[in-house]
Structure formats: structure tokens, C-alpha cells
Design a protein around this motif. Sequence first.
Motif, PDB file in Angstrom:
ATOM      1  N   MET A   1       0.747  -1.334  -0.053  1.00  0.00           N
ATOM      2  CA  MET A   1      -0.058   0.084   0.163  1.00  0.00           C
ATOM      3  C   MET A   1       0.783   1.101  -0.003  1.00  0.00           C
ATOM      4  O   MET A   1       0.492   2.328  -0.634  1.00  0.00           O
ATOM      5  CB  MET A   1      -1.163  -0.269   1.265  1.00  0.00           C
ATOM      6  N   GLY A   2       2.269   1.467   0.612  1.00  0.00           N
ATOM      7  CA  GLY A   2       3.167   2.314   0.764  1.00  0.00           C
ATOM      8  C   GLY A   2       2.393   3.474   1.565  1.00  0.00           C
ATOM      9  O   GLY A   2       3.124   4.350   1.931  1.00  0.00           O
ATOM     10  N   PHE A   3       1.584   3.242   2.552  1.00  0.00           N
ATOM     11  CA  PHE A   3       1.450   3.811   3.811  1.00  0.00           C
ATOM     12  C   PHE A   3       0.753   3.253   4.714  1.00  0.00           C
ATOM     13  O   PHE A   3      -0.023   2.149   4.417  1.00  0.00           O
ATOM     14  CB  PHE A   3       0.549   5.235   3.457  1.00  0.00           C
ATOM     15  N   TYR A   4       0.301   3.713   5.913  1.00  0.00           N
ATOM     16  CA  TYR A   4      -0.261   2.931   7.153  1.00  0.00           C
ATOM     17  C   TYR A   4      -1.644   3.597   7.097  1.00  0.00           C
ATOM     18  O   TYR A   4      -1.954   4.668   7.149  1.00  0.00           O
ATOM     19  CB  TYR A   4       0.298   3.216   8.300  1.00  0.00           C
ATOM     20  N   LEU A   5      -2.684   2.448   6.910  1.00  0.00           N
ATOM     21  CA  LEU A   5      -4.138   2.706   7.077  1.00  0.00           C
ATOM     22  C   LEU A   5      -4.649   1.938   8.276  1.00  0.00           C
ATOM     23  O   LEU A   5      -4.703   0.977   8.417  1.00  0.00           O
ATOM     24  CB  LEU A   5      -4.893   2.419   6.017  1.00  0.00           C
TER      25      LEU A   5
END
Length: 430
Positions: free
Chosen positions: A1-5
Amino acid sequence: MGFYLNPNLSEEVISSDDLVVFLHAQRTAGSSFRRDVLGKTHGKEKIYAYQYIEGWENWHSVPEDVLENFGVFVGHSDFCKRIFSRKIHFITLLRHPVFRIFSLYDYSRKDDSSHFHYLAKNREILDFYREMMITSNARFNYFNNAMCRRVSGHYSFEAAISMIEKNFIAVGYCGKMALFSNWFSEKMGFGNIGIKSMEPDFFRYSDYLENEELVRTILKYNREDEKLFRFMNERFFKEPEDFFPWSEESGREEGSTNAPIISELKWKVVDGIEKYRILIKDKKNDQFVAKDIVEGGVYEINWTKELINNELMYRIQSQDEGVWNDLYGYKILEPTMEIVFSLLEEDERALLTKLQWEPVADSERYRVLIRNSKGLVSKRQTLQNEAYFDWGGAERSEKYIFRCQYLEAGEWKDIHKQYFEIEKPSKIFL
């Protein structure tokens, strides 16, 4: 994803009546996100940022009614939990701490409006960084472990991860700005807004990376931010590890520092002597906390919460014909900061302020002098170039200041002649 969700918060709807709180450290692409993303999703007039608002206030102190007509709070503020009548959504951006310092230096050199412009123009980066750390406690905190403080109110990696999991809807990485920005834009009901990710820091700052002493120095004073970034990168950002410099102590984090609560005392054994006695005394009450006999030159200390609050001294004795003789006089015995934090609960850690200073070559030990309006509060010695101040036992309304000295050839000398204010952690303002 490339980021934290955040799986517990990501399904929440961000309505036009809610408040988005964007807390970020300097040089983590915060200005670009404010201008190019928040400016489009909310409009400049709805953003409470110091670039737009005269008399801007920090997150922990700005009154709720001041933010009534704003949809976003933006700033270099430390996290603290606040109860508002409307829903709050926290977001942030991270960057590897070494590259964050590189960027701070380049920005300070180029921008004559920077507070550090003159110094950066007249110093090489390593000298600039060192001078920033010793000039004042505020500047030390400005340059070190700022990302952990932004997301937790403290410099602790453990506290940062805990607060992210509990409070932050998403955490982005400035190297993959496009992914994070597009997610946020779509979350707010807009489409892809065409933000581009910047060139990888590894290539942009390749010249600075060749300075091994510089990299080691930055990592030494940014251990908590390094652990935070490594943890997030391994799980969410997914950049190759070779793109970043790492300290030897960094390792792979499992959600906590997992610092050992056992440390070792070691000494050189004497030929023909098998048994040794360790005497450990609490300097506060002049009482012994341990008198143990061991074989060989190693003694294990099992640290407890009670022990870390004492001012411990130890000496080693050897036995000769039934008589115990000192190998040397009393020395300081203290846990590392990692051990201290591993033994404290989250609420207790949140009440500590880290004090740190540039190490002095050939120093025997350091002494931290702490004062308030009533006079000298404490005078504590340490072998490390860092200590902590516990606000749990302090008068909250008081202002506390400190300065450091080092011992050389039996004489105490000042590292700084002036006193520096001890910053109150965000927990104090809740």
C-alpha cells in the motif's frame, strides 16, 4: 500500500463538520501536503496553520472555539488527546531521521528566513548539527526524535506505536507522497489530484551519506525515530532497506523495544582470587540494596521499577585470607534509558522529559543540576550523556530549568553556563 491505514479507524467517514489534525515534524513534506493536498480538499481559508493565521497556537493549547470555523489543524505540534464536541481525525507523515536532518540543513542554508540560516551558511553539516544540539534544549528537541514526539507527545518509539494504533487514521511516508495524498483526496470526496512523489532521498543525499561520522552522529541521537521509521517501513512503506542508513543497534522492531531488564557488571579478575563481593548502596538513604558474593568477574543486575528510582552506587571487593578488600571505591550504577522505559507503564513514560547533551571527550561522568523558582531541586550524577526528568513528582505549575557539568581531573566544569527550560510533555496539558 505504501502507507499505514489504521484498520480500526479507516472506515470512519470524515465529514465536513469534522476536524482533521495534521501533526508533523519539520522536513517531512508537511508544507507540500498542506499546500497541494489540504489546500485542494479544504481550501486555504479552512486550514488553521501558522503560515496563514496570525497568533497561531499549538495543538495542546488552542481553544476549541478558535478552531470552530476550520476543518484542518496543521502544525509542528506534539500529540495530545483532546475532547472536542466534534470528531477529530489524526494524520501524519514520516521520513527517515537521517534524511530529515539532511533536508533541514539544506533548507536552512537556502532560505534566509530560516532561524538557522546564518549558522548553516557558515558551517559544514556535521558542525552545524552539533552546534544546534548544544545551543539549547529546545533546539536539541527540534532536531532529534521529533517524529515520535509529534505522534505521541514523547520521544519513545513504544509510545509512538501505541498512539498511532489508537488515534491515527493514517500515516504516510513522504517518499510515497502520491499514494498517501490520493488516498486522502478520495477519502474527502475528491479524485486523484496528481501529486508526485519526490526523488528518493538515497540518491538526493548521496554525498552526505558518504560522511560516516555524520550519519553515525545523527543516528545516535535519533534512535527512537529510527526505530519508528524502520517499524513502519518494514510493514507499510515497503521501501528497500538498502535505501536507508541504519545503526548497528537498530535491529528489527516487533512493536516494542523489548529492552532487557537485566544488565551486567564486569570487572577484571585477580589472579588466584575466585570469589568477589558486590556492594550496592542507595545514595538517597545510604542503605545497602544488595550484598552478593559471586565467582568470576560478572554480576547480573535484575532491574526493577523500585531500583531505577534510586541513586545507586556500587563497589567490588575480593576476598583474601577471609578478609574482604576493595578492588576500587564506589562507582555509579544506573540503567540505560531503554531499561527505564521497558519497566514503566505508558502513562508513566508520558510524564518523562528526556534531557540530553553533547558528550565530552575524557569526561569521567556528568552532573545534572535542576532548579525551579524555589532553588536547587536536584543534583544528580550520571555516566551517560542523557537523563530524564519525571513530572510525576514535580509541581506542575512550576518552571524547571537544568544545566550540565562534566568531571575532569577531579574538577566539575560547565558544559553550558546557562540553564535551559525543561519542556513539559503533552500529558501535562491534558
